[in-house]
Motif scaffolding. Structure first.
Motif, PDB file in Angstrom:
ATOM      1  N   UNK A   7      -1.275  -3.951 -10.130  1.00 22.10           N
ATOM      2  CA  UNK A   7      -0.201  -4.330  -9.527  1.00 22.10           C
ATOM      3  C   UNK A   7      -0.619  -5.077  -8.079  1.00 22.10           C
ATOM      4  N   UNK A   8       0.353  -5.551  -7.421  1.00 25.62           N
ATOM      5  CA  UNK A   8       0.024  -6.206  -6.191  1.00 25.62           C
ATOM      6  C   UNK A   8       0.095  -5.152  -5.013  1.00 25.62           C
ATOM      7  N   UNK A   9       0.271  -3.989  -5.401  1.00 28.73           N
ATOM      8  CA  UNK A   9       0.322  -2.840  -4.213  1.00 28.73           C
ATOM      9  C   UNK A   9      -1.327  -2.749  -3.435  1.00 28.73           C
ATOM     10  N   UNK A  10      -2.147  -3.218  -4.495  1.00 28.79           N
ATOM     11  CA  UNK A  10      -3.706  -2.938  -4.118  1.00 28.79           C
ATOM     12  C   UNK A  10      -3.823  -4.077  -3.060  1.00 28.79           C
ATOM     13  N   UNK A  11      -2.986  -5.129  -3.203  1.00 32.35           N
ATOM     14  CA  UNK A  11      -3.348  -6.229  -2.193  1.00 32.35           C
ATOM     15  C   UNK A  11      -2.776  -6.073  -0.692  1.00 32.35           C
ATOM     16  N   UNK A  12      -2.054  -4.951  -0.804  1.00 31.20           N
ATOM     17  CA  UNK A  12      -1.184  -4.916   0.637  1.00 31.20           C
ATOM     18  C   UNK A  12      -1.739  -3.827   1.419  1.00 31.20           C
ATOM     19  N   UNK A  13      -2.125  -3.836   2.715  1.00 25.33           N
ATOM     20  CA  UNK A  13      -2.571  -2.749   3.435  1.00 25.33           C
ATOM     21  C   UNK A  13      -1.750  -1.283   3.610  1.00 25.33           C
ATOM     22  N   UNK A  14      -2.316  -0.328   3.316  1.00 25.09           N
ATOM     23  CA  UNK A  14      -1.879   0.881   3.405  1.00 25.09           C
ATOM     24  C   UNK A  14      -1.256   1.247   4.718  1.00 25.09           C
ATOM     25  N   UNK A  15      -0.002   1.981   4.659  1.00 24.75           N
ATOM     26  CA  UNK A  15       0.553   2.170   5.943  1.00 24.75           C
ATOM     27  C   UNK A  15       1.477   1.121   6.373  1.00 24.75           C
ATOM     28  N   UNK A  16       1.637  -0.006   5.744  1.00 26.83           N
ATOM     29  CA  UNK A  16       2.487  -1.118   6.218  1.00 26.83           C
ATOM     30  C   UNK A  16       3.895  -0.700   5.639  1.00 26.83           C
ATOM     31  N   UNK A  17       4.818  -1.625   6.209  1.00 24.75           N
ATOM     32  CA  UNK A  17       6.274  -1.605   5.684  1.00 24.75           C
ATOM     33  C   UNK A  17       6.242  -2.188   4.361  1.00 24.75           C
ATOM     34  N   UNK A  18       5.233  -3.243   3.968  1.00 20.19           N
ATOM     35  CA  UNK A  18       5.198  -3.870   2.936  1.00 20.19           C
ATOM     36  C   UNK A  18       4.795  -3.042   2.023  1.00 20.19           C
ATOM     37  N   UNK A  19       3.692  -2.227   2.245  1.00 15.16           N
ATOM     38  CA  UNK A  19       3.107  -1.321   1.342  1.00 15.16           C
ATOM     39  C   UNK A  19       4.199  -0.258   0.642  1.00 15.16           C
ATOM     40  N   UNK A  20       5.041   0.216   1.817  1.00 12.39           N
ATOM     41  CA  UNK A  20       5.990   1.400   1.201  1.00 12.39           C
ATOM     42  C   UNK A  20       6.975   0.555   0.385  1.00 12.39           C
ATOM     43  N   UNK A  21       7.547  -0.553   0.632  1.00 16.73           N
ATOM     44  CA  UNK A  21       8.504  -1.249  -0.157  1.00 16.73           C
ATOM     45  C   UNK A  21       7.901  -1.420  -1.594  1.00 16.73           C
ATOM     46  N   UNK A  22       6.805  -1.771  -1.605  1.00 15.85           N
ATOM     47  CA  UNK A  22       6.026  -2.100  -2.904  1.00 15.85           C
ATOM     48  C   UNK A  22       5.866  -0.786  -3.661  1.00 15.85           C
ATOM     49  N   UNK A  23       5.302   0.242  -3.043  1.00 17.89           N
ATOM     50  CA  UNK A  23       5.336   1.229  -3.458  1.00 17.89           C
ATOM     51  C   UNK A  23       6.397   2.046  -4.239  1.00 17.89           C
ATOM     52  N   UNK A  24       7.519   1.708  -3.469  1.00 15.11           N
ATOM     53  CA  UNK A  24       8.900   2.422  -3.943  1.00 15.11           C
ATOM     54  C   UNK A  24       9.367   1.500  -5.320  1.00 15.11           C
ATOM     55  N   UNK A  25       8.943   0.131  -5.389  1.00 18.84           N
ATOM     56  CA  UNK A  25       9.136  -0.837  -6.764  1.00 18.84           C
ATOM     57  C   UNK A  25       8.511  -0.152  -7.719  1.00 18.84           C
ATOM     58  N   UNK A  26       7.246   0.202  -7.646  1.00 22.67           N
ATOM     59  CA  UNK A  26       6.429   0.710  -8.814  1.00 22.67           C
ATOM     60  C   UNK A  26       6.447   1.993  -9.175  1.00 22.67           C
ATOM     61  N   UNK A  27       6.918   3.127  -8.331  1.00 22.81           N
ATOM     62  CA  UNK A  27       6.827   4.438  -8.627  1.00 22.81           C
ATOM     63  C   UNK A  27       8.030   4.848  -9.530  1.00 22.81           C
ATOM     64  N   UNK A  28       7.804   5.862 -10.431  1.00 22.69           N
ATOM     65  CA  UNK A  28       8.944   6.287 -11.079  1.00 22.69           C
ATOM     66  C   UNK A  28      10.249   7.012 -10.507  1.00 22.69           C
ATOM     67  N   UNK A  29       9.773   7.702  -9.473  1.00 20.21           N
ATOM     68  CA  UNK A  29      10.839   8.636  -8.529  1.00 20.21           C
ATOM     69  C   UNK A  29      11.147   7.741  -7.249  1.00 20.21           C
ATOM     70  N   UNK A  30      12.074   7.513  -7.097  1.00 20.51           N
ATOM     71  CA  UNK A  30      12.864   6.506  -6.026  1.00 20.51           C
ATOM     72  C   UNK A  30      13.107   7.384  -4.837  1.00 20.51           C
ATOM     73  N   UNK A  31      12.437   7.165  -3.913  1.00 22.01           N
ATOM     74  CA  UNK A  31      12.750   8.315  -2.652  1.00 22.01           C
ATOM     75  C   UNK A  31      13.432   7.812  -1.305  1.00 22.01           C
ATOM     76  N   UNK A  32      12.969   6.363  -1.183  1.00 24.45           N
ATOM     77  CA  UNK A  32      13.506   5.646   0.199  1.00 24.45           C
ATOM     78  C   UNK A  32      15.057   5.794   0.220  1.00 24.45           C
TER      79      UNK A  32
END
Length: 404
Positions: free
Chosen positions: A206-231
């Motif tokens: 997925x595209x999370x690998x193309x976003x720098x870790x720790x950025x806001x974009x990374x956090x949002x993409x991670x939320x989209x992909x993960x099975x447990x939504x936490x934001x």
């Protein structure tokens, strides 16, 4: 059967257990962050976790000649030792509840902080209980300062989580101002990630690998992909689950101690104590049964707003199954080695394997980008937490005794 009798052998067992027990949570977290349902992952994990206990029982538990005082695994299965068996199974039940809880807590609080808090609670409560159950064979003047260090680590772990949560909120609130740095592409990235097939997510393409870790974009993409939504959810949910898991973990080792050493004299006269291998077998069977019952229930009645699943869907979900099987083996062999070392050097000293957050934190930073682009305050708290944790583990290992 094979017995670990030397202090050096016990320390080797503890170090191997430390590596295994610190790695399996990272594997489970990896699958959740790639979108695999935790119910599916935990069912797979439970199978190989039990398999590890069976392998240990039929190898180490069957080596050498059986005797009345030291019967082999198969010989002990026919003995009238049910009081000790029930202690072992009770330990397996609380461990299963703790492991199941942490699987959800990792999503809310992060791998590093969850492992530190649960391990520290385990040491503060469990090590104290084991010290008295082991007839004080460990050096109290060394042991309890180490327990105090773990207690400080709990407080620092909570502070790290609070600080990191504030950092993430600040990143998300400033997302609109990040457009100059290319965050305008977040929407298209999220669209691609949302439309990706599950097998692509499981393979990490997925595209999370193309976003720098720790950025806001990374956090949002991670939320989209993960099975447990936490934001957007209360941080107290994650901490409450974490502390519940810690209490469960603090009880499984004392229960296992009672199963193998019968300090309360529940066995009939002439009946030998359960060997560590027989106790671990019963311990793992109860752990397996509880995990299967709860996770099959969670397939149809999920918690934390997870999507419903079914037994048929689970059986057909092979994405990431190999990693889940590996996690079960690592945890199973890690627990077995911890108990082998504890039987030789004292279960209070064997709780030094609760240094596993040092390994988990390493994986959390390297694999998942935890604490990337965090504030200076968070880094200082994280460093202080890890330093206190290292000191606590060193002190705890120095308290090792020798069981007569």
């Amino acid at each position: 059967m094979y017995l670990v009798e030397s202090k050096g052998g016990a320390i080797v067992c503890m170090l191997l257990a430390l590596l295994f027990l610190g790695t399996w949570p990272a594997v489970m977290t990896l699958l959740e962050r790639r979108g695999r349902l935790p119910q599916h992952t935990y069912l797979d994990y439970s199978i190989t976790n039990l398999l590890a206990a069976v392998i240990i029982a039929f190898t180490f538990g069957q080596i050498g000649q059986s005797s009345h005082n030291e019967p082999n695994f198969l010989d002990q299965l026919a003995q009238d030792n049910w009081p000790s068996v029930l202690f072992a199974m009770g330990g397996g039940i609380v461990l299963s509840l703790g492991n199941l809880s942490t699987q959800y807590a990792w999503a809310f609080v992060g791998l590093s902080v969850v492992e530190v808090i649960t391990s520290s609670i385990t040491v503060v409560i469990g090590t104290t209980l084991n010290y008295f159950l082991d007839d004080k064979i460990n050096k109290a003047e060394i042991l309890f300062p180490g327990v105090g260090c773990f207690l400080i680590a709990v407080c620092l772990g909570s502070a790290v989580h609070s600080s990191n949560t504030a950092d993430n909120k600040a990143k998300l609130n400033s997302l609109s101002s990040d457009q100059k740095d290319g965050a305008m592409n977040v929407a298209s990235s999220l669209s691609a990630a949302t439309g990706a097939k599950l097998n692509d997510i499981e393979k990490g393409s997925g595209s999370t690998n193309k976003v720098k870790a720790g950025t806001a974009a990374f956090l949002i993409e991670l939320e989209k992909r993960r099975s447990i939504k936490v934001l957007g959810k209360s941080t107290m949910v994650g901490l409450a689950i974490t502390f519940f898991a810690g209490v469960c973990f603090s009880l499984f080792s004392p229960a296992f101690n009672l199963a193998t050493n019968d300090q309360w004299h529940t066995l009939k006269k002439g009946v030998s104590h359960l060997s560590v291998y027989t106790a671990f077998f019963y311990f793992s069977v109860s752990c397996f049964v509880i995990a299967i019952v709860l996770n099959i229930t969670f397939l149809y009645y999920p918690v934390l707003n997870l999507p419903k699943s079914s037994l048929k869907a689970y059986l057909g979900d092979w994405n990431g199954r190999g990693w889940a099987f590996l996690a079960g083996l690592l945890c199973g062999f890690g627990n077995g080695l911890q108990f082998m070392g504890g039987q030789a050097a004292g279960y209070a000293a064997a709780d030094a394997v609760q240094a596993l957050p040092l390994v988990s934190t390493f994986w959390g930073i390297v694999l998942f980008g935890e604490y990337r682009k965090s504030s200076r305050r968070t880094y200082i708290l994280l460093g202080s937490m890890l330093f206190m944790f290292v000191a606590a583990v060193g002190v705890l290992m120095a308290s090792s005794g020798h069981r007569k």
